[in-house]
Structure formats: C-alpha cells, structure tokens
Design an enzyme around this catalytic site. Structure first.
Site, mmCIF file in Angstrom:
data_model
loop_
_atom_site.group_PDB
_atom_site.id
_atom_site.type_symbol
_atom_site.label_atom_id
_atom_site.label_comp_id
_atom_site.label_asym_id
_atom_site.label_seq_id
_atom_site.Cartn_x
_atom_site.Cartn_y
_atom_site.Cartn_z
ATOM 1 N N PHE A 1 0.823 -1.246 -0.023
ATOM 2 C CA PHE A 1 -0.072 -0.046 0.136
ATOM 3 C C PHE A 1 0.889 1.321 -0.016
ATOM 4 O O PHE A 1 0.490 2.216 0.435
ATOM 5 C CB PHE A 1 -0.589 0.046 1.344
ATOM 6 C CG PHE A 1 -0.116 -0.541 2.488
ATOM 7 C CD1 PHE A 1 0.610 0.470 3.009
ATOM 8 C CD2 PHE A 1 -0.249 -1.659 3.069
ATOM 9 C CE1 PHE A 1 1.449 0.102 4.270
ATOM 10 C CE2 PHE A 1 0.269 -2.074 4.324
ATOM 11 C CZ PHE A 1 1.048 -1.618 4.527
ATOM 12 N N TYR A 2 2.018 1.243 -0.442
ATOM 13 C CA TYR A 2 2.944 2.447 -0.475
ATOM 14 C C TYR A 2 2.648 3.458 -1.532
ATOM 15 O O TYR A 2 3.517 3.383 -2.420
ATOM 16 C CB TYR A 2 4.241 1.887 -0.598
ATOM 17 C CG TYR A 2 4.996 1.285 0.680
ATOM 18 C CD1 TYR A 2 4.165 1.441 1.908
ATOM 19 C CD2 TYR A 2 6.170 0.788 0.666
ATOM 20 C CE1 TYR A 2 4.936 1.010 3.115
ATOM 21 C CE2 TYR A 2 6.875 0.389 1.944
ATOM 22 C CZ TYR A 2 6.096 0.430 3.028
ATOM 23 O OH TYR A 2 6.710 0.029 4.228
#
Length: 344
Positions: free
Chosen positions: A64-65
């Site tokens: 989820f970066y």
C-alpha cells in the site's frame, strides 16, 4: 568498491547473505508526485551494484505504499525487474501487507491475508519472487499464532518463501517464531527512537537468531540535519502529520539532539546520516538499518554507512545523548500506542 559489512538473515532465510544496510523504497511512490522511474531505477541499481559477489541487497516495499494505498510501489518494482531482469536474483524482496484494500487498518483475517499476498504477487507480475511477506501490524483480533500459522500455510503453497513480522513486541516475536521460524522482524530504530520495547525486541531477536530490519534509522530524515524547520517539508509530505514534526515546540526541542549527534559525526569526519546508520548497525550482528532513498548519491552514502565502524568511545557518546536527552513527541500521530497497534 563494494561494501564490507554483510550479514545472514534469520529463521528459514539463515542461508541468505545480504548487505548490512537495506534499501527502503516507500517514498518513491508514497508522495503526491512519485519519483520518475529512471531516477528510482538508478538508485536501486546503485545499491545492488555495491554488494559483493553473492550478496543480495534487501529491498523493502509495501502493498500500500502510495497516497491512494495502491500497489504503485510494487508496480514500480515490476517495471524495474522487467527492464533489468538480471537484478532479480541479486535482491531479497521484503514486502509488508495485510492492509485492507483501501489501506489501513491492518486486518489479519484469513481472507484478507490471502487477498494481500495475491495482490502483491499480481502487482509483481512474475518479474521477481516474493522472498518475504510480513503483516504491517499485529491485529489484536487474531492471535499471533493464528496469523503466523496462516502465513506458514501460504509458504507451503509456494506463494512466498519466508515470513517476517513488523512493529511487534518481543513477546509476539517469540510466539510467532515458535509457530514458524521468523526470518526478520521490522521495527523503528534510530538515535531518537529507542524505546524500552525496542531494546526488548532487539534482545529477543538476537536470542532467537532473527534479523532485525531497523526502519527510519535517520528519524524520517530529521537526523540528517537538513530539516531545520517545519516549512522545509514539502506541502503534502506525510511527515507533516507526525507529532515530532508538526508540533513547533517539539520540533525546535528535538533539533538539539541533531546538533549533539552532529558534533560526534564531525569529530569522526562523517555526516550525521552516516553516524546514525552506523550506530543502528552496531546494535547487533543481525541488525540491518533500513533507510529510504530515491537518488543514487544518498543511496550510496546509506549503503556504505555500516562500514563506518564506531569506536567504543563514539558509541558511548551516542548512548550518553540517548540516555540523557528526552525526545519530545511520539513516533506517529499522538495516538495511544495501543490504538495505533504499535508493539502488538
């Protein structure tokens, strides 16, 4: 010139040798203006090329970066390995996941864990083997034993090779390792982030033979000495939401710590960044500082920092600052640690 400091990982990865400093990729994409591919690619290559023959560079990514919690960071990596396939076997890829499709909070339900691992592998598109998977936080709704048991099943299915843990307590690390050998535990460690539980995790990991991936060894850039005021942070920078940065009183107070570290670094003839990374590296044979970088120059400075060995006097001087200087503000948003599930 290649790095001199290398180590082996722990648990099921104890046969794998990596550089003593890892490369964090988060800020390549977790920003309103992602760094261009060509700049990121050169930074990744620089770190890998600095490794001795047979030694891998540990790359740290996340499901989820991105500002929209997408798999943008992994997609960046997929494009890198498509362009430079020869680098796939020269890297050890650690990915944290477990967040919901829209980001946090983390949930370790069996369904979400499978969704997360599948999303990671889908984003990589077969360009690189997922070497290690770890849940970003410990979910209090599920026992550590249950979560690691599920991940162990995924290893048996061949979805990835090794299990890591993140932001967990020493007790949780011990429980998880009893279910399946843990290769690495990721926690925040720097001269301004050594809490009592940090020391407990370091001690327990050493006892169990687990590698410690120490993220933010530069205090999210604060300890570099290049951030002098709140306005030095870009308008949409995520650090603007963190307690130690957003509170003017805390910010000014904590600059004293940077000044004190800078004095030690100058006497040694190195930057404060190198001093901080070298200090974190000195905390254990299997402690791997994990600074982030998107540019070649900074990546190389970080990568070689573990080679700047500290003398006992220099290490004692850093500890004296840590033990006698109170850092103001917590590590995140001012929430109770239990609420944000740190040290789960």
């Amino acid at each position: 010139m290649t790095v001199q400091s290398v180590i082996t990982l722990g648990g099921t990865a104890s046969h794998i040798t990596v550089g003593k400093v890892a490369h964090g990729l988060m800020m390549m994409t977790w920003t309103p203006n992602p760094v261009p591919d060509e700049i990121c690619f050169e930074a990744i290559k620089a770190g890998v090329d600095a490794m001795p023959s047979g030694v891998k560079m540990l790359l740290n990514s996340g499901e989820f970066y991105a500002v929209d919690f997408s798999t943008a960071n992994l997609e960046l990596l997929a494009r890198f390995f498509e362009k430079y396939p020869e680098y796939a076997e020269r890297t050890f890829l650690s990915v944290k996941g477990g967040g919901k499709a829209e980001g946090f909070p983390v949930t370790d339900s069996p369904e979400n864990l499978r969704r997360s691992v599948t999303a990671v592998n889908t984003a990589l598109r077969g360009t690189k083997r997922l070497d290690l998977f770890e849940c970003a936080r410990v979910d209090p709704n599920y026992s550590v034993e249950q979560t690691i048991g599920i991940l162990s099943g995924f290893v048996k299915e061949g979805l990835f090779d090794h299990i890591g843990m993140s932001e967990c307590s020493a007790e949780s690390l011990r429980k998880g390792n009893a279910v399946h050998p843990i290769a690495a535990v990721e926690i925040e460690v720097s001269p301004w982030s050594i809490e009592p539980e940090t020391k407990n995790v370091l001690k327990t990991a050493e006892e169990l033979g687990v590698a410690v991936v120490a993220y933010s060894p530069l205090g999210r850039g604060f300890l570099t000495g290049q951030i002098k005021k709140f306005e030095d942070l870009p308008e949409a920078d995520v650090r603007r939401h963190l307690t130690r940065f957003r509170n003017p009183e805390y910010f000014q107070h904590n600059l004293i710590l940077v000044d004190k570290l800078t004095e030690i670094a100058q006497k040694k003839g190195i930057t404060t960044s190198r001093l901080s990374i070298a200090f974190v590296s000195s905390l254990g044979d299997k402690v791997i500082p994990l600074p982030g970088s998107s540019h070649v120059k900074r990546t190389l400075e970080n990568t070689y920092s573990a080679d700047a060995k500290l003398t006992k006097e220099e290490s004692d001087a850093v500890w004296e600052i840590i033990n006698n200087y109170e850092v103001k503000g917590d590590r995140y948003h001012g929430a109770d640690p239990k609420a944000s599930r740190l040290w789960g």
